[in-house]
Design a protein around this motif. Structure first.
Motif, short mmCIF file in Angstrom:
data_model
loop_
_atom_site.label_atom_id
_atom_site.label_comp_id
_atom_site.label_asym_id
_atom_site.label_seq_id
_atom_site.Cartn_x
_atom_site.Cartn_y
_atom_site.Cartn_z
N ASP A 86 0.68 -1.38 0.00
CA ASP A 86 -0.04 -0.07 0.16
C ASP A 86 0.86 1.18 -0.11
OD1 ASP A 86 -2.34 -1.50 0.19
OD2 ASP A 86 -2.32 -1.65 2.19
N PRO A 87 0.41 2.45 -0.64
CA PRO A 87 1.04 3.67 -0.33
C PRO A 87 1.48 3.92 1.09
CG PRO A 87 -0.83 3.74 -2.14
CD PRO A 87 -1.07 2.57 -1.21
N GLU A 88 2.67 4.49 1.52
CA GLU A 88 3.21 4.76 2.54
C GLU A 88 3.65 6.06 2.49
OE1 GLU A 88 2.39 3.11 5.41
OE2 GLU A 88 1.74 1.36 4.59
N LYS A 89 4.08 6.56 3.43
CA LYS A 89 4.71 8.14 3.68
C LYS A 89 6.23 7.84 3.79
CE LYS A 89 0.69 10.09 5.76
NZ LYS A 89 0.09 10.76 7.04
N GLU A 90 6.96 6.73 3.86
CA GLU A 90 8.35 6.68 4.36
C GLU A 90 9.28 6.45 2.90
OE1 GLU A 90 6.33 4.55 5.48
OE2 GLU A 90 6.00 4.84 7.70
N LEU A 91 10.32 6.79 3.13
CA LEU A 91 11.38 6.52 1.94
C LEU A 91 11.65 4.90 2.25
CD1 LEU A 91 14.22 9.04 1.98
CD2 LEU A 91 12.76 8.41 0.03
N LEU A 92 11.96 4.43 1.11
CA LEU A 92 12.03 2.81 1.13
C LEU A 92 13.54 2.53 0.66
CD1 LEU A 92 8.67 1.48 -0.30
CD2 LEU A 92 9.20 1.53 1.89
N LEU A 93 14.41 1.86 1.49
CA LEU A 93 15.64 1.46 1.26
C LEU A 93 15.86 -0.08 1.24
CD1 LEU A 93 18.79 2.74 0.68
CD2 LEU A 93 18.67 2.77 3.38
N THR A 94 16.52 -0.66 0.14
CA THR A 94 16.34 -2.10 0.11
C THR A 94 17.70 -2.65 -0.32
OG1 THR A 94 14.19 -2.08 -0.41
CG2 THR A 94 15.14 -3.98 -1.04
N PHE A 95 18.08 -3.49 0.32
CA PHE A 95 19.38 -4.28 0.02
C PHE A 95 18.81 -5.68 -0.24
CE2 PHE A 95 20.69 -0.67 2.71
CZ PHE A 95 21.81 -0.07 1.94
N PHE A 96 19.44 -6.43 -1.47
CA PHE A 96 18.95 -7.98 -1.57
C PHE A 96 20.28 -8.70 -1.27
CE2 PHE A 96 15.07 -7.15 -3.15
CZ PHE A 96 14.54 -8.32 -3.16
N LEU A 97 20.25 -9.57 -0.54
CA LEU A 97 21.10 -10.42 -0.04
C LEU A 97 21.15 -11.89 -0.85
CD1 LEU A 97 20.32 -10.30 3.90
CD2 LEU A 97 21.92 -9.20 2.43
N GLU A 98 20.11 -12.24 -1.37
CA GLU A 98 19.99 -13.48 -2.06
C GLU A 98 18.68 -13.70 -2.79
OE1 GLU A 98 19.74 -18.49 -0.96
OE2 GLU A 98 20.03 -17.01 0.57
N GLY A 99 18.48 -14.36 -4.09
CA GLY A 99 17.59 -14.56 -5.02
C GLY A 99 17.39 -13.42 -5.79
N HIS A 100 16.12 -13.10 -6.32
CA HIS A 100 15.84 -12.47 -7.14
C HIS A 100 14.33 -11.97 -7.22
CE1 HIS A 100 15.96 -9.50 -10.66
NE2 HIS A 100 15.19 -10.34 -11.23
N VAL A 101 13.99 -10.74 -6.85
CA VAL A 101 12.52 -10.56 -6.63
C VAL A 101 12.33 -9.48 -7.60
CG1 VAL A 101 10.76 -9.19 -5.23
CG2 VAL A 101 12.27 -10.99 -4.18
N VAL A 102 10.98 -9.61 -8.16
CA VAL A 102 10.59 -8.41 -9.26
C VAL A 102 9.74 -7.59 -8.60
CG1 VAL A 102 9.79 -8.17 -11.55
CG2 VAL A 102 11.35 -10.36 -11.17
N GLY A 103 9.84 -6.12 -9.14
CA GLY A 103 8.88 -5.20 -8.47
C GLY A 103 8.26 -4.22 -9.60
N HIS A 104 7.24 -3.65 -9.62
CA HIS A 104 6.76 -2.69 -10.38
C HIS A 104 6.06 -1.51 -9.36
CE1 HIS A 104 7.00 -4.82 -14.11
NE2 HIS A 104 6.80 -5.80 -13.60
N ILE A 105 6.10 -0.28 -10.15
CA ILE A 105 5.53 0.86 -9.31
C ILE A 105 4.06 0.93 -9.63
CG2 ILE A 105 5.51 3.24 -9.33
CD1 ILE A 105 8.56 3.37 -9.86
N GLY A 106 3.08 0.80 -8.68
CA GLY A 106 1.77 0.62 -9.14
C GLY A 106 1.51 -0.62 -9.52
N ASP A 107 1.20 -1.17 -10.50
CA ASP A 107 0.75 -2.33 -11.08
C ASP A 107 1.86 -3.05 -12.07
OD1 ASP A 107 0.27 -1.33 -13.40
OD2 ASP A 107 -2.00 -0.99 -13.24
N GLU A 108 1.55 -4.26 -12.52
CA GLU A 108 2.26 -4.89 -13.64
C GLU A 108 2.59 -4.15 -14.81
OE1 GLU A 108 -1.92 -6.60 -14.30
OE2 GLU A 108 -0.61 -6.12 -12.49
#
Length: 353
Positions: A86-108
């Motif tokens: 869901d839309p939030e108010k915070e900055l999002l900071l992400t670091f990946f350790l293993e694997g591969h996740v796919v993401g989209h802004i809004g929808d696919e």
């Protein structure tokens, strides 16, 4: 300081799971203690339960300091899982350790989020629909995510002696369009922090206090290196102010007679009024208001030269309801009244009444 960790079943039922549903599954079975003691940190605090064939996820949640939420996720799923954040108010900071996740802004159909190992992905909240995260099955995915209260970021950077250009800091604090602010290779210092988290076994009780310490170290290093990490993004957007002015002119041209306010124009541009003012001053050397007036005067001059519209009609078309005010502003800018300007520069046609 609050810490919670769980290993729980993830049933794969719906095509897309809402974040609230995921959080409900991951909710602690007992309320958090009012004050976390040393025995709470070092004791067995995770919840283990039998899980179905859908697989399992381990989540650890801690708060390194006020305004920061640090989360560790370890997804081991048999099937694909899609989660809508869901839309939030915070900055999002992400670091990946293993694997591969796919993401989209809004929808696919929205812009892709390019998650990669040993990179730091910093993005603004997306007020227009959140994010869609796609977690493939049949493998393990581990990542660390921080959610940062944006209004506190300038204070943290100042305390650490980190200087970020004002326009870029404004983006971090004010933008809410899901923009990727940074997606770059981590520094050697950050890589060392990630390696230390990656080397720990998350199924051991000692991982709980270890992650709290490692997450605090990781975030401190990320903030200390922030100027270096966002520098590539800064170089890639050298022409951003000029592009903003071009977009702003296009918005004004759509409805020059509209009673525009700076706040409304900033909302149309997807930024704050302060940031819009800064971009316009950087690119054009004037304020947003003066740019608006100048564009309306350009339109009025064009109509005086090339049409037979009366002066009052032209004033209204260009955004002035008061004819005398329009005449005064026009004369101050062009050195002549609208009628005098038309006589000198206009086509030899009798104007309409």
């Amino acid at each position: 300081m609050q810490i919670e960790s769980q290993t729980v079943p993830i049933p794969i039922a719906n095509p897309v799971m809402l974040e609230d549903d995921l959080n409900a599954i991951l909710a602690p079975s007992a309320p958090e203690p009012a004050a976390l003691t040393l025995s709470d940190i070092l004791g067995e605090s995770r919840c283990n339960a039998p899980w179905p064939s859908g697989g399992q996820v381990t989540r650890l949640h801690t708060q390194p300091w006020e305004g920061v939420s640090a989360r560790y996720f370890d997804f081991s799923l048999n099937d694909r899982l899609r989660v809508r954040l869901d839309p939030e108010k915070e900055l999002l900071l992400t670091f990946f350790l293993e694997g591969h996740v796919v993401g989209h802004i809004g929808d696919e159909h929205g812009p892709a989020l390019d998650f990669r190992l040993d990179r730091m992905l910093l993005r603004t909240p997306n007020r227009n629909g959140g994010y869609l995260i796609d977690i493939p099955g049949s493998c393990t995915h581990r990542f660390v995510q921080f959610r940062l209260r944006r209004e506190l970021l300038p204070r943290w950077l100042q305390a650490l002696g980190v200087r970020i250009p004002a326009t870029q800091l404004d983006e971090m604090v004010d933008r809410d369009d899901g923009r990727i602010l940074c997606n770059t290779a981590v520094t050697p210092k950050l890589r060392g922090c990630l390696d230390r988290i990656r080397s720990e076994r998350s199924d051991q009780p000692a991982f709980v206090p270890l992650f709290h310490a490692r997450a605090t170290e990781l975030l401190l290093c990320a903030l200390q290196d922030l100027d270096e990490l966002v520098r590539p993004a800064r170089s890639a957007t050298v022409d951003a102010p000029a592009a903003v002015v071009a977009q702003l002119r296009a918005i004004i041209a759509e409805a020059p007679a509209h009673p525009w306010t700076i706040t409304e124009l900033a909302r149309r541009m997807g930024c704050t009024a302060t940031r819009l003012q800064q971009h316009v001053r950087d690119a054009a050397g004037v304020s947003v208001y003066n740019l608006l007036v100048a564009q309306r005067l350009e339109l009025a001059a064009t109509l005086l030269r090339e049409t037979r519209l009366g002066v009052q009609a032209i004033a209204a078309e260009a955004g002035w309801q008061c004819h005398s005010r329009f005449a005064a502003v026009f004369r101050a800018h062009h050195g002549s009244t609208p009628r005098e300007y038309r006589l000198r520069h206009g086509k030899a046609q009798k104007p309409c009444a």
